[in-house]
Structures are given as C-alpha cells and as structure tokens.
Scaffold this motif. Structure first.
Motif, PDB file in Angstrom:
ATOM      1  N   TRP A 153       3.881   0.919  -3.578  1.00 38.56           N
ATOM      2  CA  TRP A 153       4.312  -0.438  -3.973  1.00 38.56           C
ATOM      3  C   TRP A 153       4.627  -1.320  -2.766  1.00 38.56           C
ATOM      4  O   TRP A 153       4.266  -2.486  -2.716  1.00 38.56           O
ATOM      5  CB  TRP A 153       5.540  -0.301  -4.891  1.00 38.56           C
TER       6      TRP A 153
ATOM      7  N   LEU B 171      12.721   7.394 -10.258  1.00 34.88           N
ATOM      8  CA  LEU B 171      13.859   6.661 -10.822  1.00 34.88           C
ATOM      9  C   LEU B 171      14.883   7.623 -11.410  1.00 34.88           C
ATOM     10  O   LEU B 171      16.086   7.540 -11.145  1.00 34.88           O
ATOM     11  CB  LEU B 171      13.362   5.673 -11.887  1.00 34.88           C
TER      12      LEU B 171
ATOM     13  N   TRP C 126      22.987  -9.478 -15.739  1.00 30.67           N
ATOM     14  CA  TRP C 126      22.813  -9.356 -14.294  1.00 30.67           C
ATOM     15  C   TRP C 126      22.802 -10.764 -13.687  1.00 30.67           C
ATOM     16  O   TRP C 126      22.753 -11.756 -14.437  1.00 30.67           O
ATOM     17  CB  TRP C 126      21.497  -8.614 -13.966  1.00 30.67           C
TER      18      TRP C 126
ATOM     19  N   TRP D 150      14.797  -3.761   1.771  1.00 29.73           N
ATOM     20  CA  TRP D 150      15.979  -3.952   0.924  1.00 29.73           C
ATOM     21  C   TRP D 150      17.234  -3.477   1.635  1.00 29.73           C
ATOM     22  O   TRP D 150      17.192  -2.554   2.447  1.00 29.73           O
ATOM     23  CB  TRP D 150      15.869  -3.127  -0.368  1.00 29.73           C
TER      24      TRP D 150
HETATM   25  C1  LIG Z   1      10.135  -3.272  -8.206  1.00 24.83           C
HETATM   26  C2  LIG Z   1      11.152  -2.195  -8.332  1.00 24.83           C
HETATM   27  C3  LIG Z   1      12.099  -2.260  -9.331  1.00 24.83           C
HETATM   28  C4  LIG Z   1      13.060  -1.250  -9.452  1.00 24.83           C
HETATM   29  N1  LIG Z   1      13.981  -1.324 -10.450  1.00 24.83           N
HETATM   30  C5  LIG Z   1      14.872  -0.315 -10.607  1.00 24.83           C
HETATM   31  C6  LIG Z   1      15.801  -0.331 -11.686  1.00 24.83           C
HETATM   32  O1  LIG Z   1      15.826  -1.231 -12.508  1.00 24.83           O
HETATM   33  N2  LIG Z   1      16.656   0.718 -11.796  1.00 24.83           N
HETATM   34  C7  LIG Z   1      16.654   1.755 -10.920  1.00 24.83           C
HETATM   35  O2  LIG Z   1      17.458   2.680 -11.105  1.00 24.83           O
HETATM   36  N3  LIG Z   1      15.795   1.791  -9.882  1.00 24.83           N
HETATM   37  C8  LIG Z   1      14.906   0.777  -9.711  1.00 24.83           C
HETATM   38  N4  LIG Z   1      14.028   0.813  -8.665  1.00 24.83           N
HETATM   39  C9  LIG Z   1      14.127   1.890  -7.680  1.00 24.83           C
HETATM   40  C10 LIG Z   1      13.372   3.099  -8.178  1.00 24.83           C
HETATM   41  O3  LIG Z   1      14.230   3.857  -8.990  1.00 24.83           O
HETATM   42  C11 LIG Z   1      12.920   3.954  -6.981  1.00 24.83           C
HETATM   43  O4  LIG Z   1      12.029   3.209  -6.209  1.00 24.83           O
HETATM   44  C12 LIG Z   1      12.270   5.253  -7.443  1.00 24.83           C
HETATM   45  O5  LIG Z   1      12.243   6.149  -6.380  1.00 24.83           O
HETATM   46  C13 LIG Z   1      10.872   5.024  -7.951  1.00 24.83           C
HETATM   47  O6  LIG Z   1      10.300   6.207  -8.385  1.00 24.83           O
HETATM   48  P1  LIG Z   1       8.735   6.463  -8.168  1.00 24.83           P
HETATM   49  O7  LIG Z   1       8.408   7.741  -8.831  1.00 24.83           O
HETATM   50  O8  LIG Z   1       7.986   5.235  -8.580  1.00 24.83           O
HETATM   51  O9  LIG Z   1       8.687   6.525  -6.596  1.00 24.83           O
HETATM   52  P2  LIG Z   1       7.947   7.447  -5.532  1.00 24.83           P
HETATM   53  O10 LIG Z   1       7.891   6.579  -4.313  1.00 24.83           O
HETATM   54  O11 LIG Z   1       6.697   8.029  -6.039  1.00 24.83           O
HETATM   55  O12 LIG Z   1       8.984   8.613  -5.313  1.00 24.83           O
HETATM   56  C14 LIG Z   1      10.294   8.392  -4.879  1.00 24.83           C
HETATM   57  C15 LIG Z   1      10.891   9.706  -4.359  1.00 24.83           C
HETATM   58  O13 LIG Z   1      10.938  10.653  -5.428  1.00 24.83           O
HETATM   59  C16 LIG Z   1      10.126  11.775  -5.134  1.00 24.83           C
HETATM   60  N5  LIG Z   1       9.375  12.126  -6.339  1.00 24.83           N
HETATM   61  C17 LIG Z   1       8.576  11.317  -7.062  1.00 24.83           C
HETATM   62  N6  LIG Z   1       8.105  11.957  -8.128  1.00 24.83           N
HETATM   63  C18 LIG Z   1       8.615  13.205  -8.086  1.00 24.83           C
HETATM   64  C19 LIG Z   1       8.504  14.347  -8.928  1.00 24.83           C
HETATM   65  N7  LIG Z   1       7.786  14.329 -10.044  1.00 24.83           N
HETATM   66  N8  LIG Z   1       9.164  15.460  -8.570  1.00 24.83           N
HETATM   67  C20 LIG Z   1       9.928  15.500  -7.447  1.00 24.83           C
HETATM   68  N9  LIG Z   1      10.064  14.448  -6.618  1.00 24.83           N
HETATM   69  C21 LIG Z   1       9.419  13.319  -6.939  1.00 24.83           C
HETATM   70  C22 LIG Z   1       9.212  11.327  -4.018  1.00 24.83           C
HETATM   71  O14 LIG Z   1       8.805  12.377  -3.218  1.00 24.83           O
HETATM   72  C23 LIG Z   1      10.060  10.339  -3.268  1.00 24.83           C
HETATM   73  O15 LIG Z   1      10.906  10.993  -2.369  1.00 24.83           O
HETATM   74  C24 LIG Z   1      13.060  -0.178  -8.537  1.00 24.83           C
HETATM   75  C25 LIG Z   1      12.098  -0.119  -7.525  1.00 24.83           C
HETATM   76  C26 LIG Z   1      11.155  -1.114  -7.415  1.00 24.83           C
HETATM   77  C27 LIG Z   1      10.161  -1.075  -6.312  1.00 24.83           C
END
Ligand SMILES: Cc1cc2nc3c(=O)[nH]c(=O)nc-3n(C[C@H](O)[C@H](O)[C@H](O)COP(=O)(O)OP(=O)(O)OC[C@H]3O[C@@H](n4cnc5c(N)ncnc54)[C@H](O)[C@@H]3O)c2cc1C
Length: 476
Positions: free
Chosen positions: A47, A154, A258, A335
């Motif tokens: 992203w 998340l 919010w 951020w």
């Molecule tokens: C636009 C935006 C809006 C957001 N809004 C919110 C919100 O409203 N509330 C909130 O709480 N957070 C929010 N976030 C933050 C979000 O929770 C984190 O960015 C989260 O890490 C995203 O998860 P991902 O799987 O997409 O990320 P990734 O970048 O794929 O993974 C994040 C971390 O988790 C690990 N991981 C991913 N999948 C797994 C898996 N299956 N098993 C083990 N480890 C894994 C990865 O290795 C990495 O260390 C937001 C982020 C963005 C960019």
C-alpha cells in the motif's frame, strides 16, 4: 541463539543451489516467483509506495501445506522471511528485501455460520471480503475503516474500527486461529488449545507464526446503520473539537465519532467553493437501530455552524468502503501516532496548530474515539496492552512527489513530539513506522516480558522478525 546472531546468518539467496529452488517451487501450489517472472512486480507492491523492496522469491501459498513448506525452507536455509497479508502496514514489513515473501493473497476463503454467528476467514482475506460476506446475514465483526486492509495484520496488532466501542477490538472477537509456527508445525489455537500462544497472537503482531485462518465471533449489525459525516469550517476547530471531546465522554458505546482535520475533499454534498479549504470532519457510525442512531448522533451537528451534515441510514458494508477513495494505494506515506487516555485543551491545541501547518493536500490528522467495550477488557487478558487508549491520534503524512518526502516527514515528527507530553506513552503497533522499533516494548507495556518468553519458546531464532519485533528473551 539471540536474534542478533541469527541476523548475521541470513544467507544470500544466490548461494542456494538451483535444485533447492526447483524442489521448493514444486512444493508451493500457487508457484514461486522471482524477478524474471510475470506478475512479480505486482506481487511485491504494498500500500505504501515508499516501500520498494525486491524479494528473491515470492511463494504464492494456497494451502496450509504450502505455508509449512515455505516456513521450513526459510528456516533451513536461513533466508530472511516475510509474510504478506493485505500489504497495508505502513512499515512495509510484508516484503523482505532479497529474501522470501510468503504471499497469502490466494488464501481468502470465508465461511459464515450464521446460526452460530461465526466467521472462518482465510489468512489473506481483506476487510471487504469479511464485511460483505457477513453483511449478507445482517452480521459483522469489528475490523478497520478501510476495506482494502488485510484482516490478518489488522487483527494480529489488535484491530479497531466503528464497532470497537460496542463489541471490542478484532482480537476480542477472535475465537480461534490456525497458525504455522517457526518449526513448520500447523497448530489450532483457542482459549483452551495452546492458550499461551493464542494469548500472544491477540496483539503480538506477526511475531508468532503465519496465521492461515481465523475464527471470529459475529454480531447482528444493520444491515442499515445510521452513519455519515458532519463537516465544520477549520475556523471553528477549537470550539468544535472541545465540544466533540466533551460529548465523547458520555456517548453511548454504540456510537463512535472520530475527528479529522484536512483539506475538504471534493465530496458531492460539499459546496464546490469549500473543496480544498481546511475543515474539521466528524465521521460517525451508530451500530444499533437507525432510529436510536438518529437521536444519539443529533448533537454532533450542533457543535458549531456546520458546512454540511451528511448523516442518514446506510448499509453497514457500504459505509465500510466510504473512506477508500481517500486511502488508495500508490501514494507515499509516513505516519506518527500517539495514544491518549484523555484529551485536554492543550492537546487539542497541539493538533489544531499542526493542522494549520498541513504540508500537503493529502495530509491529515485523525483521532479515533475508542473506549467502551475495548476498555473493559483486562490489560493482561490479551497481548494488546493499550486498553486505556480512549483516543488514538494518527498523523497521516501522505504525498505523491518524492520532493515532498523530507517536508512531510519532518512535520509528522514535530506533531508527534509536541503531542507526546499529553499522550500515554504507548503506541499501536499497527501504526508504527519502520524507524520506531524502540516503541515496541512500551506499546506492549506489562505484557512485553511474557511475550518475549513465548517468543523464546516458539520462535527462538526469531524467524518471524519482519514485523514490529518482539525479540526472544535472551537466556543468560
Ligand atoms: C489505509 C489504512 C487504513 C487503516 N485503518 C485501520 C483501522 O481502521 N483500524 C486499525 O486497527 N488499523 C488500521 N490500519 C492499520 C492496519 O491495521 C495495519 O496496517 C495492518 O498491519 C494491516 O494488515 P495487512 O495484513 O494489510 O498488512 P501486511 O503489511 O500484509 O502485514 C502487516 C504485518 O502483519 C504480518 N502478517 C500479515 N499477515 C499475516 C498472517 N496471515 N500471519 C502472520 N503474520 C501476518 C506481516 O508480516 C507484517 O509484519 C490501516 C492501515 C491503512 C494503510
């Protein structure tokens, strides 16, 4: 072995024999990609466009067995390993430069058991997948506010959104998970099956293994909820934010309001003359009945003289996508985030002064209202320790031109520093950037030592370290 000594053992992947590659490739049902393969550049994108890393191999996993094979391969050859869920984390830890990336985007299966109010969710699913599938049954579980976010990252960091004040964090609704640990073993976790590891998973980030599926509790929500935005001119920021803060103190758990300070986007309900001018936006959602929501939210339009009040009944899953157009992938992002147990006038003044100096049209300061059900969970019941965070402030530095890089980062860091004296000192691991490793221990607070012991038991070599890392407890 400490994590530090392990780091020095990472092998350059080019030292591996071609037969090792071929054997590995045959074990992964979705295939293994390298730089020469079609789709490689798309698969390594995350992203945040600031992150531009090139893994040597991308394992397109489709099954638990694929994930086991990838974990064992990385461990056996000492290859830097990363796991990609939705690819949203700001720090870009999903992608290992020169290493092996486990790509879970092919593992998105969702099963809804409407009678038992349960959802089984694949480790690579996005919020939109769960929201839509559950919404079809008038059900939902607390997730975030941007539908393209990964459920896995998340949830593993805690996970909050519009339903958190009523139903808790994502982890408070997590009933079980299937995980592949560093030894390559598939484990089914719940409160009664390997409870230590299940405790650590709920907030401990990706530190303890690769989650291939989650089981969530669902709640009746909607299908229509009362939600929307109230927009005020920035000139009224001081009185509006104070009124909002006071209102939050007694608001019902079903209501989340919010606040966001930014330039007005070209929303259809805003007069054209307002587009691009500084505004205070109060987005809200009431998770109970529409009629109750209308009554509960009415005061939010009386905090000043609003430019627009766009509130009304809306499908829950639709509102979950409402902010997607402002949060599209492909921009540069940096951020800084603080947690607050309360917001005094001085803290609000810091935010308002910083918003007046916004360094670009895509930048914003947002403050999420938390508390409610999330705050009633004991701080040691899960790994997530910031139960006292009634508000989480996030300074969204966002830009498209690389020349703005320094200016936006400097502004975001300044806001963070100025707000810090009013904050709790803990952080939210899902919002921490790559240069904030020193904030990890404080973010886990009283839970950090236990997390380190569990890490020592299940991942002593720190194979899973592409995350906000909890280092294994180093034995004397
Ligand atoms: C636009 C935006 C809006 C957001 N809004 C919110 C919100 O409203 N509330 C909130 O709480 N957070 C929010 N976030 C933050 C979000 O929770 C984190 O960015 C989260 O890490 C995203 O998860 P991902 O799987 O997409 O990320 P990734 O970048 O794929 O993974 C994040 C971390 O988790 C690990 N991981 C991913 N999948 C797994 C898996 N299956 N098993 C083990 N480890 C894994 C990865 O290795 C990495 O260390 C937001 C982020 C963005 C960019």
């Amino acid at each position: 072995m400490t994590s530090l000594s392990y780091l020095t053992l990472d092998k350059d992947v080019r030292q591996l024999r071609a037969t090792d590659f071929d054997d590995f490739g045959r074990q992964i049902s979705g295939g293994v990609q390298s730089a020469a393969d079609k789709g490689y550049d798309e698969a390594r994108k995350v992203w945040n466009a600031t992150v531009d890393r090139r893994p040597a191999m991308i394992a397109r996993c489709l099954t638990d067995a694929d994930v086991q094979a990838a974990v064992r391969f990385a461990a056996a050859h000492h290859i830097l390993l990363s796991v990609r869920g939705g690819g949203h984390h700001i720090a870009g830890n999903a992608v290992a430069e020169g290493g092996l990336m486990i790509d879970l985007s092919g593992m998105k299966a969702i099963t809804i058991d409407a009678a038992r109010r349960r959802a089984r969710v694949g480790g690579g699913a996005l919020l939109v997948d769960v929201d839509r599938a559950a919404h079809a049954h008038g059900l939902a579980t607390p997730l975030g506010i941007n539908s393209t976010t990964g459920v896995a990252g998340l949830t593993l960091g805690g996970g909050f959104g519009w339903l958190t004040r009523q139903h808790g964090l994502a982890i408070d609704n997590l009933l079980g998970a299937t995980v592949v640990t560093a030894d390559g073993v598939v484990r089914s976790l719940s409160a009664t099956s390997q409870p230590d590891l299940f405790w650590a998973l709920r907030g401990g980030g990706g530190n303890f293994g690769v989650v291939t599926s989650f089981e969530f509790r669902l709640h009746p929500v909607g299908p229509e909820v009362y939600a929307g935005l109230v927009v005020y001119p920035f000139a009224q920021a001081r009185s509006v934010l104070r009124a909002w803060r006071d209102f939050c103190a007694t608001a019902s758990d079903a209501l989340s309001v919010w606040s966001v300070m930014r330039q007005a986007p070209p929303l259809p309900f805003l007069p054209e003359a307002v587009h691009g001018s500084m505004v205070v936006i109060l987005p809200l959602l009431y998770s109970g009945s529409v009629a109750d929501g209308e009554r509960a939210a009415a005061p939010v339009a009386t905090f000043g003289d609003p430019i627009a009040v766009a509130l009304g009944p809306t499908p829950y899953a639709g509102f979950q996508t409402a902010f997607d157009p402002l949060l599209t992938p492909g921009a540069h992002n940096y951020w800084k985030s603080n947690n607050f147990s309360s917001l005094g006038d001085a803290a609000l003044d810091v935010f308002i002064d910083a918003a007046a100096r916004l360094p670009g049209p895509q930048c914003e300061i947002f403050i999420a209202q938390l508390g409610g059900a999330m705050a009633r969970v004991d701080v040691q019941a899960t790994a997530f320790a910031a139960r006292d965070a009634r508000f989480i402030m996030n300074v969204h530095g966002r830009w498209s031109d690389a020349r703005d890089d320094d200016g936006v980062r400097t502004w975001a860091r300044q806001v963070f520093e100025q707000a810090a004296p009013h904050a709790t000192g803990s952080g939210y691991v899902n919002f921490l950037t790559e240069d904030e490793a020193e904030r990890v221990a404080a973010s886990y607070g009283v839970n950090h030592a236990r997390l380190q012991s569990i890490k020592q038991r299940f991942d002593p070599a720190n194979l899973f370290r592409m995350n906000l890392n909890i280092e294994p407890r180093v034995r004397p």
